[in-house]
Design an enzyme around this catalytic site. Structure first.
Site, PDB file in Angstrom:
ATOM      1  CD  GLU A   1      11.946 -12.164  -6.675  1.00  0.00           C
ATOM      2  OE1 GLU A   1      11.150 -11.508  -6.004  1.00  0.00           O
ATOM      3  OE2 GLU A   1      13.181 -12.103  -6.512  1.00  0.00           O
TER       4      GLU A   1
ATOM      5  CG  ASN B   1       0.032   2.438   3.537  1.00  0.00           C
ATOM      6  OD1 ASN B   1      -0.945   2.416   2.790  1.00  0.00           O
ATOM      7  ND2 ASN B   1       1.201   2.920   3.176  1.00  0.00           N
ATOM      8  N   GLY B   2      -1.231  -0.750   6.434  1.00  0.00           N
ATOM      9  CA  GLY B   2      -1.022  -1.555   7.634  1.00  0.00           C
ATOM     10  C   GLY B   2      -2.282  -2.302   8.024  1.00  0.00           C
TER      11      GLY B   2
ATOM     12  NE  ARG C   1       4.928   1.450  -1.318  1.00  0.00           N
ATOM     13  CZ  ARG C   1       5.385   1.289  -0.090  1.00  0.00           C
ATOM     14  NH1 ARG C   1       6.636   1.563   0.166  1.00  0.00           N
ATOM     15  NH2 ARG C   1       4.609   0.877   0.867  1.00  0.00           N
TER      16      ARG C   1
ATOM     17  CG  HIS D   1      20.987 -37.313   2.187  1.00  0.00           C
ATOM     18  ND1 HIS D   1      21.382 -38.481   2.786  1.00  0.00           N
ATOM     19  CD2 HIS D   1      22.124 -36.583   2.016  1.00  0.00           C
ATOM     20  CE1 HIS D   1      22.695 -38.459   2.990  1.00  0.00           C
ATOM     21  NE2 HIS D   1      23.155 -37.309   2.512  1.00  0.00           N
TER      22      HIS D   1
ATOM     23  CB  CYS E   1      -0.877   0.022   1.252  1.00  0.00           C
ATOM     24  SG  CYS E   1      -1.951  -1.392   1.380  1.00  0.00           S
TER      25      CYS E   1
ATOM     26  CD  GLU F   1      18.766 -13.490  -4.090  1.00  0.00           C
ATOM     27  OE1 GLU F   1      18.053 -13.949  -3.185  1.00  0.00           O
ATOM     28  OE2 GLU F   1      18.470 -12.467  -4.731  1.00  0.00           O
TER      29      GLU F   1
ATOM     30  CE  LYS G   1      12.699  -3.162  -4.126  1.00  0.00           C
ATOM     31  NZ  LYS G   1      13.544  -4.329  -4.459  1.00  0.00           N
TER      32      LYS G   1
ATOM     33  CE  LYS H   1      15.852 -11.930  -7.119  1.00  0.00           C
ATOM     34  NZ  LYS H   1      16.292 -11.522  -5.830  1.00  0.00           N
TER      35      LYS H   1
ATOM     36  CD1 TRP I   1      -0.048  -6.187  -3.102  1.00  0.00           C
ATOM     37  CD2 TRP I   1       0.252  -6.697  -0.941  1.00  0.00           C
ATOM     38  NE1 TRP I   1       0.555  -7.417  -3.033  1.00  0.00           N
ATOM     39  CE2 TRP I   1       0.754  -7.757  -1.734  1.00  0.00           C
ATOM     40  CE3 TRP I   1       0.341  -6.809   0.443  1.00  0.00           C
ATOM     41  CZ2 TRP I   1       1.325  -8.897  -1.187  1.00  0.00           C
ATOM     42  CZ3 TRP I   1       0.907  -7.947   0.986  1.00  0.00           C
ATOM     43  CH2 TRP I   1       1.394  -8.971   0.178  1.00  0.00           C
TER      44      TRP I   1
HETATM   45  O1  M6R Z   1      13.191  -4.661   2.033  1.00  0.00           O
HETATM   46  P1  M6R Z   1      13.680  -5.956   2.566  1.00  0.00           P
HETATM   47  O2  M6R Z   1      15.104  -6.248   2.164  1.00  0.00           O
HETATM   48  O3  M6R Z   1      13.497  -6.127   4.035  1.00  0.00           O
HETATM   49  O4  M6R Z   1      12.778  -7.053   1.861  1.00  0.00           O
HETATM   50  C1  M6R Z   1      12.871  -8.405   2.203  1.00  0.00           C
HETATM   51  C2  M6R Z   1      12.269  -9.272   1.127  1.00  0.00           C
HETATM   52  O5  M6R Z   1      10.901  -9.007   0.998  1.00  0.00           O
HETATM   53  C3  M6R Z   1      12.953  -9.049  -0.219  1.00  0.00           C
HETATM   54  O6  M6R Z   1      14.324  -9.286  -0.124  1.00  0.00           O
HETATM   55  C4  M6R Z   1      12.365  -9.970  -1.308  1.00  0.00           C
HETATM   56  O7  M6R Z   1      12.606 -11.304  -1.003  1.00  0.00           O
HETATM   57  C5  M6R Z   1      12.985  -9.587  -2.637  1.00  0.00           C
HETATM   58  N1  M6R Z   1      12.255  -8.524  -3.223  1.00  0.00           N
HETATM   59  C6  M6R Z   1      13.075 -10.698  -3.583  1.00  0.00           C
HETATM   60  O8  M6R Z   1      13.758 -10.323  -4.734  1.00  0.00           O
END
Ligand code: M6R
Length: 610
Positions: free
Chosen positions: A490, A101-102, A28, A506, A2, A483, A605, A487, A75
């Site tokens: 997502e 927001n929240g 975001r 295993h 949001c 990681e 984001k 990537k 959101w």
């Molecule tokens: O803003 P932050 O680093 O705390 O966010 C944590 C995760 O939401 C963030 O790293 C998320 O996994 C990435 N956008 C993925 O690419």
């Protein structure tokens, strides 16, 4: 996630300013958008599910003009994405309107109370609508007082912006555990959940603290604490440029940000290095006694930042010889972890607003831990609530998929580990200096990997229709595998899975069959032979293997369909380079599959809810 924008001024341009601000927050992630304006003693609200362009279509009419208004990108948390659930929300006679927001944790209780005692009929499924009704029942001509009374009854984490039909020359906003700033204009003032929303208009900002209420008119901003005492706040001058948040010639922010990594890493490093190569922790008060007093380090984060923490663990344990635990913030906060005043708690967060990370930080603080955060956004909540902050200096990261934030987080973790190790006397001067030289060379080496983009694009073209991809590695390569896998999934929505290579046999090896795509990271010299054995095992089952190795380790070619070579470097720092081909691969796969790269579905984001 949001976003809030509010404007109060003299010209009838509230609609334009708010819509422009909301667009700046699009990155975001959101599912609906809305705007409410004070017009001729009434509040006019328009809201629509989907993109801001949908909203613009329905507010095309010329009469939608005002000097005062609030806007929102939503959101969904309470209630599905829909026109009705979109913000702003109003009370029954449409005299009080709110964006939020929240989460209001006790909204069910409040809703029942409002229904029973005041006969309120709710129009939406949201917790936000409760706020509008609550303020409405307390309103008797003074919006600030009504908001204060409502806030006393609200539990949860939130930022709200409120307008009243009877006071078109006023706007009130409150912050409690969700980001909020007030922008200082000339003859106009602003509120927003994030600074980028306002950069087109102002650079002078008040950072609003928790439990503070802001009362804005076009000429004045007053900040009050929870006891209704006026608070004095220094002006925060935003020095970074709004243009830094534009795409700069690339098709997507993600690719731009991948290419910004050499610069970001150089910045993160050089800001912390003296001329003679010593690490300076200016602004961070960590003495030799402090470091020697830590008996444990706890690194806590979410998603990509958590993956950076896994590499941080390896670095700190090796260089500073302090035991390190790495935890996912949403798990840590409910675990009653072993944390005390001898614990160094490191929170890693790009945004500095991730609610779980913030809550974990507070939990650790309560238990007496020393809080050091690794954060990209200056002035963010995590930064403000930490004892010390190690900024990443990656610049604004707009793409939802984190790239440059990750590598700069790694750089910070190496510097923290080196500093602690050298201060404690665990590592000698020679090794320390060699490591620093290695880090200085990383931006150029990373550029060499970026120059291989066309080859990686070809690999992505070849494999982009696979529906399942594995990532394997040993040691820090397994952390990078996580990681790389995140990537890919997502942004391309391909089912991907990362596992420590030694664990394959295993169980997971059962999934490897003819044509299965496996990225095998084999960057660690001392584990290279072991990795080759793992690669042989899966190759024997017909997997297509894309190897990632240093230039000197050419034996991997015999077992792989393709190999992406990295420049020679110390084993310890390979994550800074090895992740880059995985970022580029994910990008091109998503591009070939026509995915929305910068704003993947279901993701935001900045995750400011649990
Ligand atoms: O803003 P932050 O680093 O705390 O966010 C944590 C995760 O939401 C963030 O790293 C998320 O996994 C990435 N956008 C993925 O690419």
């Amino acid at each position: 996630m949001c976003g809030i924008v509010g404007y109060i001024g003299t010209e009838n341009n509230a609609k334009e300013v708010i819509i422009e601000g909301l667009k700046r927050l699009e990155y975001r992630g959101y599912d609906s958008a809305g705007i409410a304006l004070c017009i001729n003693g009434k509040i006019e609200t328009r809201k629509h599910v989907g993109e801001i362009s949908n909203l613009e279509k329905i507010i095309g009419d010329v009469y939608f003009e005002s000097t005062t208004g609030i806007g929102h990108t939503r959101w969904a948390t309470h209630g599905a994405p829909s026109d009705l659930n979109a913000h702003p929300h109003s009370n029954s006679d449409n005299t009080i309107t709110v964006v939020h927001n929240g989460i209001i944790e006790n909204y069910v209780e409040l809703r029942e109370w409002l229904r029973e005692d005041y006969g309120v009929k709710f129009k939406s499924d949201t917790d936000t609508e409760v706020i509008a009704h609550l303020i409405g029942i307390y309103y008797d001509g003074d919006l600030y007082q009504a908001v204060c009374r409502a806030v006393e009854q609200m539990r949860g984490a939130y930022a709200i912006g409120v307008i009243a039909a009877a006071e078109p020359d006023k706007m009130v906003a409150v912050r409690k555990d969700a980001p909020l700033v007030a922008g200082i204009g000339e003859g106009c003032n602003f509120i927003a959940s994030d600074i980028p929303a306002l950069l087109k208009y102002v650079r002078r900002i008040f950072l609003i603290e928790n439990n503070e209420t802001v009362v804005l008119t076009k000429d004045d901003i007053k900040i009050y604490d929870e006891h209704q005492k006026l608070v004095r706040r220094d002006v925060f001058h935003v020095t970074w440029d709004a243009d830094a948040a534009e795409k700069g010639g690339y098709d997507h922010f993600m690719m731009k940000e991948i290419h910004e990594q050499p610069k970001g890493l150089d910045e993160t490093l050089t800001r912390r290095l003296d001329e003679d190569g010593d690490i300076n922790l200016d602004g961070i008060s960590m003495t030799k006694e402090d470091i020697e007093g830590f008996n444990k380090v706890y690194i806590v984060a979410c998603g990509t930042a958590y993956h950076a923490g896994l590499v941080g663990k390896a670095a700190i344990e090796k260089l500073a010889k302090i035991p390190v635990e790495v935890d996912i913030a949403s798990e840590f906060r409910y675990r009653d972890p072993f944390v005390d005043d001898k614990t160094l708690f490191i929170a890693i967060s790009q945004s500095g607003e991730t609610l779980d990370t913030l809550a974990a930080l507070r939990e650790a603080k309560k238990k007496g831990a020393r809080i050091l955060s690794v954060v990209n956004v200056v002035g963010s909540s995590v930064a403000r609530e930490s004892d010390d902050v190690f900024y990443t200096w990656a610049g604004p990261e707009i793409a939802v998929a984190s790239t440059k934030a990750y590598t700069t987080q790694l750089m910070c973790m190496y510097l923290i580990a080196l500093y602690m190790g050298r201060t404690k006397g665990v590592i000698d001067k020679e090794y320390y200096s060699r490591f620093i030289e290695e880090l200085r060379g990383i931006p150029d080496k990373l550029q060499t990997v970026l120059n291989r983009e066309a080859d990686i694009e070809q690999i992505a073209r070849k494999y982009c229709r696979k529906e399942q991809v594995f990532f394997i590695g040993r040691g820090v390569d397994s952390a990078v595998s996580y990681e790389g896998s995140l990537k890919l999934k997502e942004i391309s929505y391909i089912n991907s899975f990362a596992i420590a290579a030694g664990e394959l046999k295993h169980g997971t090896i059962a999934l490897i069959e003819e044509g299965t795509l496996v990225f095998a990271l084999a960057t660690q010299d001392f584990l290279f032979e072991k990795m080759l054995s793992n690669i042989k095992e899966i190759q024997a089952r017909g997997a297509n293997i894309v190897g990632i190795a240093k230039e000197g380790n050419r034996e991997i070619e015999q077992e792989s369909s393709e190999v992406i070579y990295l420049p020679e470097c110390m084993d310890e720092v390979t994550p800074l380079l090895a992740v880059v081909p995985l970022q580029i691969f994910a990008y091109y796969v998503a591009k070939f599959r026509a995915c929305n790269i910068d704003k993947p579905k279901n993701l935001a984001k900045s995750v400011t809810v649990e």
